[in-house]
Design a protein around this motif. Sequence first.
Motif, mmCIF file in Angstrom:
data_model
loop_
_atom_site.group_PDB
_atom_site.id
_atom_site.type_symbol
_atom_site.label_atom_id
_atom_site.label_comp_id
_atom_site.label_asym_id
_atom_site.label_seq_id
_atom_site.Cartn_x
_atom_site.Cartn_y
_atom_site.Cartn_z
ATOM 1 N N ALA A 1 0.828 -1.215 0.000
ATOM 2 C CA ALA A 1 0.000 0.000 0.000
ATOM 3 C C ALA A 1 0.854 1.254 0.000
ATOM 4 N N VAL A 2 1.928 1.231 0.789
ATOM 5 C CA VAL A 2 2.782 2.414 0.873
ATOM 6 C C VAL A 2 3.476 2.665 -0.465
ATOM 7 N N THR A 3 3.869 1.575 -1.133
ATOM 8 C CA THR A 3 4.472 1.748 -2.458
ATOM 9 C C THR A 3 3.499 2.417 -3.411
ATOM 10 N N LYS A 4 2.247 2.001 -3.320
ATOM 11 C CA LYS A 4 1.231 2.612 -4.186
ATOM 12 C C LYS A 4 1.103 4.104 -3.896
ATOM 13 N N LEU A 5 1.128 4.426 -2.600
ATOM 14 C CA LEU A 5 1.017 5.835 -2.228
ATOM 15 C C LEU A 5 2.228 6.619 -2.719
ATOM 16 N N ASP A 6 3.383 5.972 -2.652
ATOM 17 C CA ASP A 6 4.602 6.625 -3.128
ATOM 18 C C ASP A 6 4.480 6.944 -4.611
ATOM 19 N N HIS A 7 3.943 5.980 -5.374
ATOM 20 C CA HIS A 7 3.797 6.230 -6.804
ATOM 21 C C HIS A 7 2.767 7.317 -7.088
ATOM 22 N N ALA A 8 1.811 7.461 -6.177
ATOM 23 C CA ALA A 8 0.794 8.493 -6.381
ATOM 24 C C ALA A 8 1.240 9.841 -5.817
ATOM 25 N N ASP A 9 2.539 9.981 -5.526
ATOM 26 C CA ASP A 9 3.114 11.266 -5.103
ATOM 27 C C ASP A 9 2.684 11.728 -3.720
ATOM 28 N N PHE A 10 2.454 10.810 -2.844
ATOM 29 C CA PHE A 10 2.115 11.223 -1.490
ATOM 30 C C PHE A 10 3.390 11.440 -0.682
ATOM 31 N N PHE A 11 3.294 12.237 0.362
ATOM 32 C CA PHE A 11 4.413 12.326 1.301
ATOM 33 C C PHE A 11 3.950 11.893 2.679
ATOM 34 N N LEU A 12 4.924 11.495 3.462
ATOM 35 C CA LEU A 12 4.601 10.954 4.774
ATOM 36 C C LEU A 12 4.485 12.087 5.774
ATOM 37 N N GLU A 13 3.364 12.161 6.452
ATOM 38 C CA GLU A 13 3.236 13.177 7.497
ATOM 39 C C GLU A 13 3.792 12.674 8.818
ATOM 40 N N ASP A 14 3.244 11.594 9.273
ATOM 41 C CA ASP A 14 3.881 10.993 10.441
ATOM 42 C C ASP A 14 3.427 9.556 10.635
ATOM 43 N N VAL A 15 4.128 8.922 11.541
ATOM 44 C CA VAL A 15 3.784 7.560 11.928
ATOM 45 C C VAL A 15 3.526 7.621 13.418
ATOM 46 N N SER A 16 2.373 7.166 13.820
ATOM 47 C CA SER A 16 2.151 7.161 15.256
ATOM 48 C C SER A 16 1.539 5.841 15.642
#
Lengths: 188, 382, 179, 181
Positions: free
Chosen positions: A46-61
């Motif tokens: 899922a994270v790879t998909k988000l990476d391809h869709a140009d998302f950035f990580l806000e935080d991990v909690s």
Amino acid sequence: MSEENAKPEKAPDKEKEVKKKEEPQVPKYTGYDYDCFLAPQELLKAVTKLDHADFFLEDVSCVDMQEGFQVVYHFDRFSQPGRVVLRVMISRENPEIPSIYDIFPGAAWHERECFDFFGVRFTGHPNLIPLLLDPEHQGPPPLLKEETALKDLNQLYPDRVHTPVSPDSEEFVKEINNCSNQKSRNQS
Amino acid sequence: MNLDLRLDTSGDFYARKFQPTKREDTLILNMGPQHPSTHGVLRIILEIDGEYILRAEPVLGYIHRMHEKMAEVMSYPQYLPNPARTDYLHGLAWNWAHVAAVERLMGLEVPERAEYIRVITCELNRITSHLLWWGAYLLDLGAFTPIMYAFDDRERIQDILQRITGSRLTYCYYRFGGVSNDIDDRFIEETRKQCSRMKPRFKMFKDLVTDNFILRKRVEEIGEIPADTCRKYGATGPVLRGSGVPYDVRRAEPYSVYDRFDFNIPSYDTCDAMGRYLVRMDEMQESIKIIEQALDTLPEGDYIMPKAPKKPKPPAGDVYFALEGARGKIGFHLVSDGDKSPYRLKLRAPGFSNLSLFSEVSEGVLIADAVSILGSLDLVIP
Amino acid sequence: MIVKSLRETMLGMWSLLVGMKVTAVNFKSTQITVHYPREVVHSLEGYRGHIELVPSDEDPYKPKCIACNNCVRICPSACISLTAIKPKKKAAEKTEAPDSADEVKTKGKKEAPAKKAKPELESFVCDYNYCCLCGLCVQSCPTGALRYSSNVYLAGFTRQEFVLDLLSRLQNQAQKKEQ
Amino acid sequence: MAQENQDLIRPFADTATDEPIINQAPVQKILNICRAMSLWPMTFGLACCAIEMMSFGMARFDSARFGAEVFRPSPRQSDLIIVAGTISRKMAPLVVRLYEQTPAPKWVIAMGNCAISGGPFVYKNQYGIVEGVDLIIPVDVYIPGCPPRPEGLLEGLFQVQKKLTGRRWWPLPEQARTSDK
């Protein structure tokens, strides 16, 4: 609303009504445009998909609850803002989850922070040592809650679907491509 | 508690855990945590070859003050003074983030006048924050004079804010459903005066510093951060805008009444320290623009909603509220279980993400440039 | 190449001159330093210092405080502690029922004429060492019995100096006023 | 709370100093006056109070008028340590080390409530801060406030001078005299 709250302002009837309507529901504004649960083994996909869709990580909690630890990943996008949140449930006995360091190197510190405060182990993390905490800190991780104070999923997130979504499913792909805060804004 | 706090001489925990490159004849240097250029207490372990940095690893947590744990212990109003201490330069924004997250969760409608007051005070605070950064950054680069000018203006703005909020730095001004006290005509008048005073000052700052060729040599083409690196690390705020992405939470996800004002989002695609420098200088002018517009259109009405809850108990659920601080995107992830204190509160400090890209950016640069890069990231370490 | 670097140098020198001009202009401007011990900053208005008790309208030696403990409960750093004597003697004189009713009334009203049921404040201590100056106590006070002091000149050799006994401070202030 | 832990953490900093070479009262007295008029503070900003410490050195309050303008980044060149901010347990050993590195006639100001007692960050079961810098190094002057205004810090500086020379060198400001004591 509680009695305590109502006392100082002479029991506003109207507000009580609003509260009554809201209480069983989810709060009106959550700040999320797409909210989904994932199985731990599908996180990386899922994270790879988000990476391809140009998302950035806000935080991990991380949230400590009866069922285990819920690791929460927030993503947002620069070009077409819209917040996606991934929630992954892991067990308390064996708190392990794959690290997303390879995809988002910025996650390294957030993951170390979670390791500090909850003892969640991120497998594949290159440097999982205390970040904010004193390395000589003794005792359990500080943000763990006591057994009695733990709440379960339904108490914390009433009326929300807790079944994991597959990152391959059409719904997921569609949602992350179309999510934008414009539509949720217009509603409010 | 471990009683023996003395350091052992063979290097402490982090020095032992540091993974140097496999090269020989390099030197491991410990910079900080008590170092004039680290802005607070940040420690960086450097592996250097001569003057060049091969590897840098920031070590933080020297002012970790347990904000998240505190939130779980204290009730919502009791936690009010604390967010401002997370980022003490732009305290009002944090104060706002906390208040607004709770308001969103409860579905409170804040009176319009309160929103305007919040915008005005928050923007004033942003200017003080940038001014301090400006002075301190140039101090890092070896120029002493600018910080005197910066503090002159900063003190004036702090006077204005202090009259209304009661403190100079660690504000506790916003309340659930509004602000703690109303602004008056004198505040408006003084703010206007300050705004008109600031405008020629920017020209002066430009003449004095920005055009100065010594500064330009120190910041141009130093510390290039491509936009994609920003995305990978989650860097926001002026760091991102200095890399050519005009992303600002005030525009992207408009909260409060920001969608009513006309302002630009400065961005420079030079990606270097100069870009970040110019973004901040422009941002101060944009802030003044916003303040003046807000003062012009300030509506009458309540400054706090009449039935504002004194002891809020938001319904169960969670909320993520983001706003634009002076250093970038501030995020409050609040999980409530319907009790009088939050179940879990996660703070997203912009400085945290911005700093995490330092080790990548500083590879192969000179030590003197590393100081310049570090300063241009504008850090308040959580 | 040479022309370019020469040009750059000239521009650089010019920028230095412009900078010098700014310094020269500011050299003539008015001084902003406040010569502290001899003069003080005029802008202390609105500053929240430590808290003080407000004297009641009738008696400057008596505080307005009704010992409701609201401030103690709200204080995030638990720096206020107060004790009050419950008016037991008078309760004993009266029958129980009207007294409790009376107490409810006095609590509801701000300046109750019936002084009997009002708990007498015995001590009011603010440990300024823990205070974070948030002002929540002043705002939560139902009778307006607390105010901020603008005494920012505190410094001392021990930390016990800043455990402030506000009640005796109030009495000292009242004494001073009388003189 | 802090007082209970006091015995646990003490003694920390090594406070042993060498005897002065000329240990005669009149000489020391003159030297002390000289020292008092040129106290060199160390930049020891730990948190919010550091910003107020900066404004204390800047144009409006101008600590240079009292001989304390040179903020030294190195402990070896300074004799006044202004501990401005919260001391986390991670930072504590380094505070002690910096104190020990400062050459002998040295004075410590605990600025702000965090440095005095842990201030607003003290609560039950807290895990990260030292509740008061006086638990790890000896402190001469305390300045309460969160953060204190620069005037407070100036007053603290005067108190250090008073401690050194036995008298206050500057007049009391009008407001402090009239305000409630």
